[in-house]
Each structure stands twice: as C-alpha cells, then as structure tokens.
Design an enzyme around this catalytic site. Structure first.
Site, PDB file in Angstrom:
ATOM      1  N   CYS A   2      22.064  52.154  46.729  1.00  0.00           N
ATOM      2  CA  CYS A   2      20.886  53.009  46.654  1.00  0.00           C
ATOM      3  C   CYS A   2      20.203  52.973  48.018  1.00  0.00           C
ATOM      4  CB  CYS A   2      19.926  52.489  45.604  1.00  0.00           C
ATOM      5  SG  CYS A   2      20.568  52.679  43.953  1.00  0.00           S
ATOM      6  N   ARG A  27      25.797  56.868  52.339  1.00  0.00           N
ATOM      7  CA  ARG A  27      26.114  55.858  51.329  1.00  0.00           C
ATOM      8  C   ARG A  27      26.514  56.481  50.010  1.00  0.00           C
ATOM      9  NH1 ARG A  27      26.008  50.228  52.207  1.00  0.00           N
ATOM     10  NH2 ARG A  27      24.873  49.765  54.109  1.00  0.00           N
ATOM     11  N   TRP A  75      22.431  55.604  42.962  1.00  0.00           N
ATOM     12  CA  TRP A  75      23.735  55.618  42.299  1.00  0.00           C
ATOM     13  C   TRP A  75      23.513  55.019  40.917  1.00  0.00           C
ATOM     14  CZ3 TRP A  75      27.836  58.200  42.942  1.00  0.00           C
ATOM     15  CH2 TRP A  75      28.411  58.458  44.188  1.00  0.00           C
ATOM     16  N   ASN A 101      17.037  48.685  44.355  1.00  0.00           N
ATOM     17  CA  ASN A 101      18.484  48.602  44.537  1.00  0.00           C
ATOM     18  C   ASN A 101      18.902  47.279  43.927  1.00  0.00           C
ATOM     19  OD1 ASN A 101      21.103  49.040  45.354  1.00  0.00           O
ATOM     20  ND2 ASN A 101      20.782  48.190  47.388  1.00  0.00           N
ATOM     21  N   GLY A 102      19.831  47.309  42.981  1.00  0.00           N
ATOM     22  CA  GLY A 102      20.267  46.081  42.322  1.00  0.00           C
ATOM     23  C   GLY A 102      20.433  46.347  40.837  1.00  0.00           C
ATOM     24  N   GLU A 487      45.467  35.181  51.190  1.00  0.00           N
ATOM     25  CA  GLU A 487      44.407  35.753  52.032  1.00  0.00           C
ATOM     26  C   GLU A 487      43.685  34.648  52.798  1.00  0.00           C
ATOM     27  OE1 GLU A 487      43.798  38.575  53.050  1.00  0.00           O
ATOM     28  OE2 GLU A 487      41.785  38.401  53.895  1.00  0.00           O
ATOM     29  N   LYS A 491      43.397  34.674  56.849  1.00  0.00           N
ATOM     30  CA  LYS A 491      42.116  34.597  57.571  1.00  0.00           C
ATOM     31  C   LYS A 491      42.139  33.459  58.582  1.00  0.00           C
ATOM     32  CE  LYS A 491      40.007  38.098  56.649  1.00  0.00           C
ATOM     33  NZ  LYS A 491      41.305  38.658  56.528  1.00  0.00           N
ATOM     34  N   GLU A 494      44.462  34.450  61.550  1.00  0.00           N
ATOM     35  CA  GLU A 494      44.057  35.522  62.474  1.00  0.00           C
ATOM     36  C   GLU A 494      42.725  35.213  63.153  1.00  0.00           C
ATOM     37  OE1 GLU A 494      43.563  39.339  60.642  1.00  0.00           O
ATOM     38  OE2 GLU A 494      42.709  38.505  58.831  1.00  0.00           O
ATOM     39  N   HIS A 510      60.082  23.186  45.641  1.00  0.00           N
ATOM     40  CA  HIS A 510      61.278  23.903  46.152  1.00  0.00           C
ATOM     41  C   HIS A 510      61.284  23.943  47.672  1.00  0.00           C
ATOM     42  CE1 HIS A 510      62.253  25.235  42.058  1.00  0.00           C
ATOM     43  NE2 HIS A 510      60.937  25.255  41.905  1.00  0.00           N
ATOM     44  N   LYS A 609      42.364  46.538  64.843  1.00  0.00           N
ATOM     45  CA  LYS A 609      41.765  46.783  63.538  1.00  0.00           C
ATOM     46  C   LYS A 609      42.687  47.629  62.661  1.00  0.00           C
ATOM     47  CE  LYS A 609      38.769  46.742  60.288  1.00  0.00           C
ATOM     48  NZ  LYS A 609      38.671  45.482  59.495  1.00  0.00           N
TER      49      LYS A 609
HETATM   50  C1  AGP Z   1      43.373  41.658  57.873  1.00  0.00           C
HETATM   51  O1  AGP Z   1      42.245  40.869  58.193  1.00  0.00           O
HETATM   52  C2  AGP Z   1      43.835  42.495  59.053  1.00  0.00           C
HETATM   53  N1  AGP Z   1      42.750  43.237  59.588  1.00  0.00           N
HETATM   54  C3  AGP Z   1      45.060  43.335  58.706  1.00  0.00           C
HETATM   55  O2  AGP Z   1      45.994  42.509  58.040  1.00  0.00           O
HETATM   56  C4  AGP Z   1      44.782  44.552  57.805  1.00  0.00           C
HETATM   57  O3  AGP Z   1      44.407  44.122  56.521  1.00  0.00           O
HETATM   58  C5  AGP Z   1      46.067  45.383  57.718  1.00  0.00           C
HETATM   59  O4  AGP Z   1      46.386  45.826  59.012  1.00  0.00           O
HETATM   60  C6  AGP Z   1      45.944  46.595  56.774  1.00  0.00           C
HETATM   61  O5  AGP Z   1      44.940  47.459  57.227  1.00  0.00           O
HETATM   62  P1  AGP Z   1      44.557  48.711  56.270  1.00  0.00           P
HETATM   63  O6  AGP Z   1      43.893  48.144  55.059  1.00  0.00           O
HETATM   64  O7  AGP Z   1      43.626  49.531  57.096  1.00  0.00           O
HETATM   65  O8  AGP Z   1      45.827  49.421  55.931  1.00  0.00           O
END
Ligand code: AGP
Length: 614
Positions: A2, A27, A75, A101-102, A487, A491, A494, A510, A609
């Site tokens: 919102c 938004r 929303w 908002n909430g 994940e 994290k 990376e 295994h 990114k």
């Molecule tokens: C994850 O932290 C990375 N930025 C990378 O693995 C990312 O998730 C991946 O490149 C997929 O990106 P997308 O969701 O834009 O397809």
C-alpha cells in the site's frame, strides 16, 4: 505494498498528496483515497476503487482545500476492492481518518469488541478497527499520538499507520510496528511529509528520518516529535540522502544486500496482497492469463530456473505436488534445454527468473514453447523477455533488487509459486474452500513471523564473528528444507567466497560424511516439519566425528538445542511456509561473514546480476 503519503505545511495539501501517490503507483494497487483538513476544521474525504486517475477525475479539477492531509493506495487483503473498503478508513463520528499498510491479524476479535461497545463498523477491512480504537482513546482524553500508541498496543501484526482527527486539525501522527511497511518522514521549510517509502518524498526533500519498529511520530507545519513504544520522547536527527535515487534508495543501510534481506516481510506481503482474500478465503491471480480449462488439462509440471531461482523452484515443486496434486519435477534450465526433454501440451512449464532475462532460462522456455507446452513464468521485472515468451506471468512485485545476490526475490518467488499452486489446486478441484482457508490463513501472520526472525540478526552477526575464518561449510537438510540448505550454501559462496555445499542430509553416509572434521562446520536445518527426528540423527552423526554443528531449529526446541554447538531459532509456522523463515538467518549469516571478510557485498567478484550470456 500500500502507498501512504501525508503532508502538514503551508501549501495546499491535496495536489501534493496526489503527486506523492503517483510516485508510488509502480507498487500496484486497486483503490485510492485522500483526506484533507481545511482551515475551518472540516474533514474532506474522497476515496474509491480503481486507479488514481479515476480519483483525481472525481475531484473534477477541484482539490479539497486545506494544508494538512493524508492519502493512500490500497492492495486488498481483507475486504474486496470497493469504494467502502478503500482508505482512509474512519470512525463512527467521521472525525478520524486512518491509512494503513499491514494486516491487523486480530481484527475480527477487535471488531466484535468495538461493536459490543456501540461502534458501527461499515467496511470489510481489517484497518477500520484502528480508526475506532483511536476514536475511543480520544474520547478517553488521549492526545492524538497517545490515542494511536494505545491503539497499536491492541492490534497484532506488522503495520505502518498514519492518522489525523478533525478535532486536532494541526497534526498528523504515525506509527511503525514490525517490518511490513516503512515510514519515512521528510523535512521541508515550514512543512513536513510522511510516506511509506522514499521515492514519494525525494522531489520535495532529501532530509529524512526513517521510523524504526515500535516508534511513533507527530508532524505539524512547524514541528516533528518522536516517541518510543512506551511513550517516552526520543530524538531522531534527519539525515540527507543522496540526490541519486538509486543510492538514495539504500536509505540508512550499509549495503543493498542488507536492505533487501530486511525488507522481505514487506515484499512477501506485496506479493500476496491483492491476490489473497482471507474472508472468505480465495486466491485471485489477476494477471494470470491462462484459462481454467488449460489448467485442468495439465498432467504434469516441469519447473526450470537457475541459481537462487532454482532453489525457489525446488520449493515450488513440492507446492505443485501437495497443493495442485500434479506430478512435478525441477531442472536447471541450462540442462533442460539440451536434454530433449519429453514435454508437450500436457506439461505445464513453470519458469522462475526474477530478471526475466537469464539466457539459459529463456532458451529452455523456447524449447518448451516449440514442444507446445503451456508456460507460466514467475518474474520480478515488468515486461521482461520471459514474460513475453510465457503464456502467463505471476509478478513478485518486490521492486528492483539491486544487490547482485538475490534475497527478497527468492522469498517472493516462493510465495508466488505457493499462490499459483493454490490457484491451480482450486481450479482442478483438488482444494476445497476449507483447505484453501487452511493454506491462506497462515499467510496473514507470515510477514510478522519473518520480521521476528530478522530481529534476531544480532545473534547471527555474533555467529558470523565466530565462523568467519573457516574455509569450508556443509549445509544439510531434508524435504522442503533441502532447497533452503542449497540456498544457504549459495549465499555463502557468492558473498564471502567460502566453499560451501548444500546436501540432502540422507546423502551423508553416501560420501559427504568423509568430509566431517573440526575444520568444516555443518549447518543443519532441523525444524518441526516432519523431518526433525531424521535430522537429529544426522546432527548426532556429525558431532560423533568432531564436527561443529549450527542447528537451525524451531523456538523452544531445547532437546534439539542440546544436540548442537550453536543454535538459530525460528518461530513455528506450517511446514510449507517454513522455508520462508529458515532461509532468512542463512542470508544474514552469509552477509555478515562477507562484511567481516571485507568482500564487496553488493557486487561480488566475477558475478553479474543477470546472466545474459552463456
Ligand atoms: C543468486 O544470488 C544469483 N544472483 C544468481 O544465482 C541468480 O539467482 C540467477 O542468475 C538467476 O537469476 P534470475 O532469477 O534473474 O533468472
């Protein structure tokens, strides 16, 4: 989210409020409204379902007079989109106006209590109870900011609230509770602003204060006053944010990574707001352009994605199996595109790509398109290439994710997949209304529970100090938590360049168990999701080989805590939603270790990114 905007100053409020809402339109919303107090103390309220243009058209070029007011874009969560349910919401006497908002998680009980006291509630919203609570507190002699403070002591959940009353026409008050919505105060010359986030204020001022959880603020033309949750006055100094909107968006955070980790409760709320109605329970994916017949003819689901989005897809796979009753499989898009997968019109291909531009995911989608498979994509970027290849899109609505490492788009993608699986399960007759209510009900509490986990950040930072120098980590989990382990490992890799592996804990014997020694800490996720006992055994196996264990457990699980060297606790929720809580401490751990190791947290080495080339 919102959108909220407020103004107290010397200029006419209405045009400024409308401009502020226009800067928040990105938004998304389904209704808009405005309330302005004029110099005679008259309160002018105009609100309706539909877009802002419709509201401004209804003003017919005549803005309500007055130099103080508030406005809102909504929303829907509780109460369908309608004129009556739009904000501002008011009290019996129509003297108080509130925007919010909430989610007021206990609004039904409060509504009953207020009606028993003679209050007449007219909307279907949860927000309206706040207006009546303020009214009652004012009648008990509270000043406006006290009336709000006493009101927020009664409501459960996370909130951003702004209110005014015609009986005290020179001021606005606001409060922030939890993490579901920001409150930013802007300082001008003989005028002050308040908004749900920075973009609404930037053209007017760069001197701002961000309200923290539990704090209240009062704005007049001349002054700004702050209090803590106990009602004690506090000082907050305005800071000047950069002129560059992107840099400004970082606000008070040292890195976008931390900002985006912390704003996940709000993002998750954004993702399901307007798509989930709680009473009666329903899931409405308004932007899903795929017929019920198409969905009924689906025989299986294949999910494709890369990186963090693949981990969301792994969680989504379970959602499609359990909620939609469809066989489901997940594959790396980079593998799917080269394996001559057996897919066709009977296979729903669901891609997850926050950027919508990942080359492997796009190529895999085109493979599926050639095979005639219907496609739905989960995306955070309006108009991205993936949304043009897929037949339908479910947007995550997180706002831009600036940090290269994904965080908020992960949890938002999980929720988008959850809603999609619920929708398909309902369409296919797999879920009845009772089952749907059992699945949507817990969503109302999720932003608050996520906020509680994030409040534990200092303990995670302390763990990071202890573990910053290790060179290898093992992340172990089972079932729906296995993607979370993957994940957590990604994290750490990376962000801090530490080698880490995520493994299904059943694989330990295994091979990976050969790795265990005092130089390789193990993070084991052992929450109450049906896998706890098996995970306890895995923890014991690691400890028996001198391995150090950090156990991620549910609050109060003292038995499991005794099995580990260190513990991280998360609140209880349904097993299907637990991944949205357990991933948060792992994001924070990777972040804090990376900061301690002096890594470039927002732009890690070698990473982009969006991977638009192979
Ligand atoms: C994850 O932290 C990375 N930025 C990378 O693995 C990312 O998730 C991946 O490149 C997929 O990106 P997308 O969701 O834009 O397809």
């Amino acid at each position: 989210m919102c959108g909220i905007i407020g103004y107290a100053g010397t200029r006419q409020a209405s045009p400024l409020l409308v401009e502020g809402l226009q800067r928040l339109e990105y938004r998304g919303y389904d209704s808009a409204g405005i309330a302005v107090l004029d110099s005679d103390g008259q309160l002018h309220v105009k609100k309706q379902q539909g877009k802002l243009a419709k509201l401004t058209a209804s003003l017919e070029g005549v803005h309500p007079p007055g130099t103080i007011g508030l406005a809102h874009t909504r929303w829907a969560t509780h109460g369908k989109p309608s004129d009556e349910n739009a904000h501002p919401q008011q009290d019996c006497s129509q003297e108080v106006a509130v925007v919010h908002n909430g989610i007021v998680e206990n609004y039904l009980d409060l509504g009953q209590e207020l009606m028993a006291q003679g209050h007449g509630l007219t909307s279907e919203t949860d927000t309206e109870v706040i207006a009546h609570l303020i009214e009652a507190n004012l009648q008990n002699g509270d000043e406006l900011h006290e009336a709000l403070r006493h009101a927020i002591q009664r409501i459960e959940g996370s909130h951003a609230i702004v209110a005014l009353t015609k009986n005290d026409p020179d001021r606005l008050v606001a409060a922030r509770v939890g993490n579901a919505g920001g409150v930013v105060i802007g300082y001008g010359e003989n005028e002050h602003f308040i908004a749900s986030d920075l973009p609404a204020l930037l053209p007017e001022t760069h001197r701002v204060v961000f309200l923290d959880d539990g704090e209240l603020v009062e704005l007049t033309r001349e002054s700004v006053r702050y209090w803590d949750a106990a009602g004690e006055p506090i000082d907050k100094e305005p800071q000047t944010v950069p002129l560059d909107p992107v840099a400004a968006a970082k606000g008070t955070y040292k890195h976008f990574m931390l900002k985006e980790i912390v704003e996940q409760p709000e993002c998750v709320l954004d993702t399901f707001r307007g798509r989930v109605l709680f009473d009666p329970p329903s899931v409405q994916l308004e932007d899903l352009d795929m017929s019920a017949d198409t969905l009924r003819n689906i025989e299986r689901v294949v999910l494709i994605a890369m990186g963090t989005s693949l981990h969301a897809a792994m969680v989504g796979r379970r959602y499609f199996e359990e909620l939609a009753g469809l066989p489901a499989e997940v594959d790396y898009a980079s593998e799917f595109r080269y394996r001559s997968a057996i897919v066709g019109p009977e296979t729903l291909v669901v891609s997850v790509a926050q950027s919508g531009e990942t080359v492997d995911t796009l190529e895999a989608m085109q493979e599926a398109q050639r095979a005639g498979s219907p496609q739905i994509t989960i995306c955070n970027t309006p108009g991205a290439q993936s949304t043009r290849v897929a037949d339908a899109t479910v947007y995550t609505r997180c706002g831009p994710e600036i940090s290269v490492a994904s965080s908020k788009t992960l949890t938002a993608s999980m929720i988008a997949l959850y809603l999609l699986a619920c929708h398909i399960g309902r369409v296919r007759g797999r879920l009845d209304e009772t089952q749907l209510a059992e699945l949507t009900g817990p969503l109302a509490h999720l932003p608050d529970l996520m906020g509680r986990v994030l409040h534990g950040a200092p303990a995670i930072e302390e763990l990071a100090h202890q573990f910053q120098s290790y060179h290898h980590f093992l992340f172990l989990a089972r079932g729906l938590q296995y993607p979370v382990a993957m994940e957590g490992a990604l994290k750490l890799k990376e962000l801090s360049y530490i080698h880490a592996e995520g493994y299904p804990a059943g694989e330990m014997k295994h091979g990976p168990i050969a790795l265990i020694d005092e130089q390789m800490p193990t993070i084991a996720i052992a929450v109450r999701d049906g896998m706890r006992e098996k995970m306890r055994s895995n923890i014991e196996q690691v400890r028996a080989r001198d391995g150090t264990v950090i156990a991620l457990i549910n609050e109060g699980d003292t038995e499991m805590a005794q099995k580990a060297d260190h513990v991280i606790e998360v609140p209880e929720t349904t097993p299907l939603l637990l991944p949205l809580l357990t991933v948060l401490p792992l994001q924070l751990l990777a972040y804090y270790i990376a900061v301690l190791r002096g890594c470039d947290v927002d732009q890690p080495r070698n990473l982009a990114k969006t991977v638009t080339v192979e």
